[in-house]
Scaffold this motif. Structure first.
Motif, PDB file in Angstrom:
ATOM      1  N   SER A 165      23.627 -12.755 -19.089  1.00 47.16           N
ATOM      2  CA  SER A 165      23.565 -11.596 -20.591  1.00 47.16           C
ATOM      3  C   SER A 165      23.478 -11.741 -21.777  1.00 47.16           C
ATOM      4  O   SER A 165      23.467 -11.679 -22.393  1.00 47.16           O
ATOM      5  CB  SER A 165      23.286 -10.515 -20.127  1.00 47.16           C
ATOM      6  OG  SER A 165      24.197  -9.920 -20.046  1.00 47.16           O
ATOM      7  N   ALA A 166      25.222 -12.294 -21.781  1.00 48.54           N
ATOM      8  CA  ALA A 166      25.717 -12.718 -23.534  1.00 48.54           C
ATOM      9  C   ALA A 166      25.406 -13.935 -23.629  1.00 48.54           C
ATOM     10  O   ALA A 166      26.618 -14.204 -24.498  1.00 48.54           O
ATOM     11  CB  ALA A 166      27.586 -11.804 -23.149  1.00 48.54           C
ATOM     12  N   ILE A 167      24.614 -15.061 -23.133  1.00 50.08           N
ATOM     13  CA  ILE A 167      25.455 -16.702 -23.443  1.00 50.08           C
ATOM     14  C   ILE A 167      24.506 -16.181 -24.825  1.00 50.08           C
ATOM     15  O   ILE A 167      24.033 -16.283 -25.598  1.00 50.08           O
ATOM     16  CB  ILE A 167      23.616 -17.025 -22.621  1.00 50.08           C
ATOM     17  CG1 ILE A 167      24.571 -17.409 -20.793  1.00 50.08           C
ATOM     18  CG2 ILE A 167      23.446 -18.835 -23.857  1.00 50.08           C
ATOM     19  CD1 ILE A 167      25.878 -18.056 -20.506  1.00 50.08           C
ATOM     20  N   VAL A 168      25.945 -17.268 -25.484  1.00 50.76           N
ATOM     21  CA  VAL A 168      25.209 -17.639 -26.759  1.00 50.76           C
ATOM     22  C   VAL A 168      25.563 -18.908 -27.528  1.00 50.76           C
ATOM     23  O   VAL A 168      25.143 -18.622 -28.847  1.00 50.76           O
ATOM     24  CB  VAL A 168      27.073 -17.071 -27.884  1.00 50.76           C
ATOM     25  CG1 VAL A 168      27.259 -15.282 -27.875  1.00 50.76           C
ATOM     26  CG2 VAL A 168      28.050 -17.862 -27.674  1.00 50.76           C
ATOM     27  N   GLU A 169      25.365 -19.515 -26.617  1.00 43.78           N
ATOM     28  CA  GLU A 169      24.967 -20.736 -27.109  1.00 43.78           C
ATOM     29  C   GLU A 169      24.921 -21.568 -25.451  1.00 43.78           C
ATOM     30  O   GLU A 169      25.328 -21.311 -24.351  1.00 43.78           O
ATOM     31  CB  GLU A 169      26.605 -21.654 -27.795  1.00 43.78           C
ATOM     32  CG  GLU A 169      26.236 -22.934 -28.113  1.00 43.78           C
ATOM     33  CD  GLU A 169      27.352 -24.017 -29.125  1.00 43.78           C
ATOM     34  OE1 GLU A 169      28.587 -22.618 -29.386  1.00 43.78           O
ATOM     35  OE2 GLU A 169      27.260 -24.860 -28.773  1.00 43.78           O
ATOM     36  N   GLY A 170      23.650 -22.345 -25.796  1.00 46.15           N
ATOM     37  CA  GLY A 170      23.296 -23.852 -25.257  1.00 46.15           C
ATOM     38  C   GLY A 170      22.547 -21.962 -23.712  1.00 46.15           C
ATOM     39  O   GLY A 170      22.066 -20.982 -24.386  1.00 46.15           O
ATOM     40  N   GLU A 171      22.145 -22.233 -22.253  1.00 51.01           N
ATOM     41  CA  GLU A 171      21.756 -21.649 -21.602  1.00 51.01           C
ATOM     42  C   GLU A 171      22.205 -21.339 -20.492  1.00 51.01           C
ATOM     43  O   GLU A 171      23.428 -21.210 -19.678  1.00 51.01           O
ATOM     44  CB  GLU A 171      20.356 -22.357 -21.488  1.00 51.01           C
ATOM     45  CG  GLU A 171      20.859 -23.730 -20.496  1.00 51.01           C
ATOM     46  CD  GLU A 171      18.886 -25.198 -20.426  1.00 51.01           C
ATOM     47  OE1 GLU A 171      19.747 -25.285 -19.262  1.00 51.01           O
ATOM     48  OE2 GLU A 171      18.422 -24.076 -21.600  1.00 51.01           O
ATOM     49  N   ALA A 172      21.731 -20.360 -19.785  1.00 47.79           N
ATOM     50  CA  ALA A 172      21.996 -18.895 -18.461  1.00 47.79           C
ATOM     51  C   ALA A 172      21.867 -20.272 -17.113  1.00 47.79           C
ATOM     52  O   ALA A 172      21.035 -21.212 -17.585  1.00 47.79           O
ATOM     53  CB  ALA A 172      21.578 -17.790 -18.148  1.00 47.79           C
ATOM     54  N   LEU A 173      22.592 -19.875 -16.066  1.00 49.41           N
ATOM     55  CA  LEU A 173      22.378 -20.780 -14.655  1.00 49.41           C
ATOM     56  C   LEU A 173      21.256 -20.542 -14.873  1.00 49.41           C
ATOM     57  O   LEU A 173      20.530 -19.616 -14.694  1.00 49.41           O
ATOM     58  CB  LEU A 173      23.177 -20.341 -14.169  1.00 49.41           C
ATOM     59  CG  LEU A 173      25.011 -20.832 -14.278  1.00 49.41           C
ATOM     60  CD1 LEU A 173      26.092 -20.595 -13.255  1.00 49.41           C
ATOM     61  CD2 LEU A 173      24.949 -21.943 -13.981  1.00 49.41           C
ATOM     62  N   SER A 174      20.056 -21.461 -13.951  1.00 46.34           N
ATOM     63  CA  SER A 174      19.168 -20.924 -13.245  1.00 46.34           C
ATOM     64  C   SER A 174      18.877 -20.763 -12.225  1.00 46.34           C
ATOM     65  O   SER A 174      17.958 -20.529 -11.487  1.00 46.34           O
ATOM     66  CB  SER A 174      18.028 -22.605 -13.565  1.00 46.34           C
ATOM     67  OG  SER A 174      18.941 -23.443 -13.139  1.00 46.34           O
ATOM     68  N   GLY A 175      19.679 -20.859 -11.769  1.00 44.96           N
ATOM     69  CA  GLY A 175      19.649 -20.331  -9.698  1.00 44.96           C
ATOM     70  C   GLY A 175      21.064 -21.075  -9.276  1.00 44.96           C
ATOM     71  O   GLY A 175      21.689 -21.543  -9.725  1.00 44.96           O
ATOM     72  N   PRO A 176      21.219 -20.086  -8.469  1.00 43.92           N
ATOM     73  CA  PRO A 176      22.413 -20.651  -7.580  1.00 43.92           C
ATOM     74  C   PRO A 176      22.744 -21.932  -7.117  1.00 43.92           C
ATOM     75  O   PRO A 176      23.396 -22.414  -6.721  1.00 43.92           O
ATOM     76  CB  PRO A 176      22.201 -19.880  -5.417  1.00 43.92           C
ATOM     77  CG  PRO A 176      20.394 -19.723  -5.972  1.00 43.92           C
ATOM     78  CD  PRO A 176      20.078 -20.046  -7.160  1.00 43.92           C
ATOM     79  N   ASP A 177      21.187 -22.763  -7.394  1.00 41.36           N
ATOM     80  CA  ASP A 177      21.487 -24.163  -6.930  1.00 41.36           C
ATOM     81  C   ASP A 177      22.162 -24.980  -8.184  1.00 41.36           C
ATOM     82  O   ASP A 177      22.177 -27.028  -8.337  1.00 41.36           O
ATOM     83  CB  ASP A 177      20.747 -24.995  -6.501  1.00 41.36           C
ATOM     84  CG  ASP A 177      19.479 -24.653  -7.121  1.00 41.36           C
ATOM     85  OD1 ASP A 177      19.320 -23.765  -8.003  1.00 41.36           O
ATOM     86  OD2 ASP A 177      18.313 -25.260  -6.789  1.00 41.36           O
ATOM     87  N   ASP A 178      22.370 -24.067  -9.628  1.00 38.58           N
ATOM     88  CA  ASP A 178      22.593 -25.043 -11.150  1.00 38.58           C
ATOM     89  C   ASP A 178      23.602 -26.386 -11.224  1.00 38.58           C
ATOM     90  O   ASP A 178      24.469 -25.244 -10.562  1.00 38.58           O
ATOM     91  CB  ASP A 178      22.053 -24.141 -11.720  1.00 38.58           C
ATOM     92  CG  ASP A 178      22.155 -24.404 -13.505  1.00 38.58           C
ATOM     93  OD1 ASP A 178      22.266 -25.410 -13.414  1.00 38.58           O
ATOM     94  OD2 ASP A 178      21.643 -23.947 -14.175  1.00 38.58           O
ATOM     95  N   LYS A 179      23.514 -27.488 -11.140  1.00 37.36           N
ATOM     96  CA  LYS A 179      24.990 -27.919 -11.488  1.00 37.36           C
ATOM     97  C   LYS A 179      25.450 -27.628 -12.633  1.00 37.36           C
ATOM     98  O   LYS A 179      26.768 -28.852 -12.139  1.00 37.36           O
ATOM     99  CB  LYS A 179      24.110 -29.301 -11.041  1.00 37.36           C
ATOM    100  CG  LYS A 179      23.548 -28.995  -9.899  1.00 37.36           C
ATOM    101  CD  LYS A 179      23.195 -31.189  -9.757  1.00 37.36           C
ATOM    102  CE  LYS A 179      23.230 -31.701  -8.257  1.00 37.36           C
ATOM    103  NZ  LYS A 179      21.741 -30.510  -8.165  1.00 37.36           N
ATOM    104  N   GLY A 180      24.919 -26.610 -13.863  1.00 40.60           N
ATOM    105  CA  GLY A 180      26.001 -26.791 -14.584  1.00 40.60           C
ATOM    106  C   GLY A 180      27.333 -25.655 -14.533  1.00 40.60           C
ATOM    107  O   GLY A 180      27.348 -25.038 -12.968  1.00 40.60           O
ATOM    108  N   VAL A 181      28.164 -25.491 -15.751  1.00 43.22           N
ATOM    109  CA  VAL A 181      28.711 -24.507 -15.813  1.00 43.22           C
ATOM    110  C   VAL A 181      28.906 -23.531 -17.012  1.00 43.22           C
ATOM    111  O   VAL A 181      28.801 -24.427 -18.049  1.00 43.22           O
ATOM    112  CB  VAL A 181      29.931 -25.365 -15.177  1.00 43.22           C
ATOM    113  CG1 VAL A 181      30.779 -25.810 -16.369  1.00 43.22           C
ATOM    114  CG2 VAL A 181      30.825 -24.009 -15.691  1.00 43.22           C
ATOM    115  N   ILE A 182      29.751 -22.273 -17.046  1.00 38.32           N
ATOM    116  CA  ILE A 182      29.304 -22.392 -18.060  1.00 38.32           C
ATOM    117  C   ILE A 182      30.292 -20.732 -18.211  1.00 38.32           C
ATOM    118  O   ILE A 182      30.963 -20.723 -17.828  1.00 38.32           O
ATOM    119  CB  ILE A 182      28.127 -19.990 -17.948  1.00 38.32           C
ATOM    120  CG1 ILE A 182      26.688 -20.658 -17.922  1.00 38.32           C
ATOM    121  CG2 ILE A 182      28.667 -19.453 -19.178  1.00 38.32           C
ATOM    122  CD1 ILE A 182      25.419 -19.525 -17.041  1.00 38.32           C
TER     123      ILE A 182
END
Lengths: 230, 409
Positions: free
Chosen positions: B135-152
């Motif tokens: 909830s504290a994302i300041v740039e970009g976006e949050a993960l969309s689900g457990p299968d999201d291939k990105g990293v925060i």
């Protein structure tokens, strides 16, 4: 039954290195409806005797009886109750509670006695009128003259109709006219309400109003005069 | 009522007899009460902020781990239940705010730098229910689900790695066979935390992707459950314990983070000590005021005793006078405290000393937190100790001999 009976009272104070005998084997009986003046020069023992009768001071020896009850052996609480219910006091000075109005000062004793608000109001109005203070009910002591203050003190002393009123130099701070008015009030109360008065004074004018004059010197009664008979 | 009436009347009027002295004392009590409540709210806000941040990094008032996980937080110490089994058990028990995580030590590398981190595989939908870091994302976006291939990752970590949203990083850890397990991730978002150390430590990715990278099937290393009040988690603890495997360790957050748990206890004790210290300073003024008030009225007190008032009533009168003084002072002090705290609800910027604050885990914005139990405690302590402080002068007044008092010069 006597209003007051003192049997062989002794009281000694320590003043510096000296022992002062304020009461020296004093015995005395005052009948109900009596009007008695205790006369003595300063240090003669009249205030000490008055305090002993009022339960404010306990003698070293002897007995004090008020309204048939021995009081010199009572507890502080019992003495407070006796003073509240049976004795009215008028002191020489500092007689009133400064933060209370004339009416509230008069009602003070009744309030402590547990008299209802309406009852207090009715009696205080009547007594203040009787002592000539109608219209001054809401004044504080600082807003009244010495004579008016002393009248309020008298009103407070007699409002709940005690059997005995003890007054210590009640006219000491008053002019002669006001003194006479006050004493006439005492006489009237004595005659019409049957209140017993014991007044300590060295004012000859006051002594003139008494039915009985008791003279003291160095803690002893030296003379006891029935002035009505005289 | 008659007796109480005259006692209260006398106490009240005597209080205002020397109104300058009374007003000075009221001012002292008011400032004292204000300081007690205001400072307590600041400290409470700071500590609660630290506590919440501490819990929020990886939220969960109650957490479940393998019994050996706390000593060795490796992929070998997974829970007995899988994520699917945990989800089914919690849902069946009516628990909504829970999450199952994979949490392992790892190394994250950008093109230029490498850092040791705690790598966390999460289900963002479950984490959202716990008011998690996403909830504290300041740039970009949050993960969309457990299968999201990105990293925060945290802003600070991004700075250290000299990377940014859209760039790729490599995360490397070990699988259960102690073989290297690694994978490339694209940075999809940066988060901010109150503490720089948090931003540098935690990186989040989709749980299923992390499970696949570590080759642990549907295994998880942590289950976190949140209740309504982080201060009282005993019921929740019992409920979760009943659901989980006996081999696993179910602990409240206070035990998981002894520093934070102890801090909460220390804070409660500190509030009491703070209130008492301020009162002690006030009590000198209070006792002095009462002693002076009694001393000035010796003859009156003698008169009242001579007229038949009982010593206990004189005692009561002085105590009532003291209580009235305290009540007035406390009322003004409470009003001042509320009036000064409410406008500061949006926070006080203390960034000028932020680095020092961060050293012990506090953020650079202080949010005063007015808790009714602190207000009640301050008022009760002042009234109770004020009552005790007034006993001595009141007792002395009630012990006067009327014949001596009435002739006092």
């Amino acid at each position: 039954m006597s209003a007051v009976r003192c049997i062989d009272l002794c009281k000694t104070y320590r003043q510096g290195d000296q022992d002062i005998k304020a009461l020296d084997h004093v015995s005395l009986e005052i009948a109900a409806k009596g009007f008695v003046c205790l006369s003595a020069p300063s240090g003669g023992g009249k205030t000490t005797l008055l305090n002993a009768i009022g339960g404010l001071d306990i003698p070293d020896s002897g007995e004090v009886w008020v309204a048939g009850q021995r009081i010199d052996q009572l507890s502080k609480g019992a003495l407070a109750s006796l003073r509240l219910q049976q004795i009215g006091f008028v002191f020489q000075a500092y007689n009133l509670i400064p933060v209370l109005s004339a009416r509230e000062n008069v009602e003070f004793v009744m309030q402590v006695q547990g008299v209802s608000k309406d009852g207090r109001r009715e009696k205080s109005t009547a007594i203040l009128k009787e002592v000539g203070l109608a219209g001054l009910e809401d004044r504080r002591p600082a807003e009244m003259s010495g004579g008016q203050q002393q009248r309020v003190a008298v009103a407070r002393a007699i409002v709940s109709k005690p059997a005995l009123v003890l007054a210590d130099e009640p006219t000491a701070n008053l002019d002669s006219k006001t003194s006479d008015e006050l004493m006439e009030l005492f006489v009237e109360l004595n005659e019409h309400h049957g209140t017993t008065f014991v007044i300590a004074t060295h004012d000859r004018r006051v002594m003139g109003y008494a039915k009985r004059l008791i003279k003291m010197l160095d803690g002893r009664i030296v003379d006891d005069i029935n002035q009505r008979a005289a | 009522m008659n007796y109480a009436g005259i006692i209260i009347t006398l106490a009240w009027r005597n209080l205002w007899r020397n109104h300058r002295r009374t007003l000075i004392m009221v001012a002292a009590i008011s400032v004292g009460a204000w300081a007690m409540i205001f400072m307590t709210s600041l400290m409470r806000g700071m500590v609660n902020d630290m506590l919440r941040d501490g819990i929020r990094v990886l939220p969960g008032h109650v957490q479940v781990h393998h019994a050996a996980y706390r000593d060795d937080p490796s992929v070998n110490n997974l829970l007995a239940m899988t994520a699917g089994e945990v989800s089914a058990a919690m849902t069946a028990a009516g628990i909504e705010r829970f999450t199952a995580r994979v949490r392992v030590p790892a190394i994250i590398s950008s093109e230029r730098e490498s850092r040791g981190i705690t790598f966390v595989g999460v289900d963002p939908r479950q984490e959202a229910l716990l008011d998690a870091i996403g909830s504290a994302i300041v740039e970009g976006e949050a993960l969309s689900g457990p299968d999201d291939k990105g990293v925060i990752i945290g802003q600070k970590l991004a700075d250290k790695l000299d990377t940014r949203v859209g760039k790729r990083v490599v995360v490397m850890s070990q699988d259960p066979d102690n073989e290297v397990a690694d994978r490339g991730f694209r940075v999809v978002g940066l988060y901010a935390a109150n503490l720089a150390v948090q931003e540098e430590t935690y990186a989040f990715a989709g749980r299923e992707i992390v499970q696949a990278m570590l080759r642990i099937g549907d295994g998880v290393s942590e289950v976190a459950v949140s209740g309504d009040d982080y201060r009282d988690v005993s019921q929740l603890l019992a409920q979760v314990s009943a659901l989980m495997d006996e081999q696993d360790e179910v602990l409240p957050w206070q035990e998981l983070d002894a520093y934070l748990g102890t801090m909460l206890g220390v804070m409660d004790g500190f509030v009491l000590i703070w209130v008492i210290v301020i009162f002690l300073a006030l009590s000198f003024g209070l006792v002095n005021t009462l002693v002076m008030a009694v001393f000035e009225r010796v003859r009156e007190i003698g008169l009242m005793l001579a007229l038949g008032m009982r010593p206990s009533s004189i005692l009561a009168q002085i105590i009532v006078e003291s209580i009235l003084l305290l009540v007035i002072g406390l009322s003004v002090g409470n009003a001042l405290a509320f009036a000064s705290i409410v406008p500061l609800q949006d926070g006080i910027d203390i960034s000028i000393v932020a680095e020092g604050m961060e050293m012990f885990g506090a953020s650079s914005v202080l949010y005063p937190e007015l808790q009714m139990n602190d207000v009640v405690l301050a008022n009760i302590v002042v009234l109770l100790l004020g009552f005790l402080a007034s006993l001595s002068p009141a007792w002395r007044a009630s012990r006067y001999e009327p014949v001596e008092a009435i002739t006092k010069v």
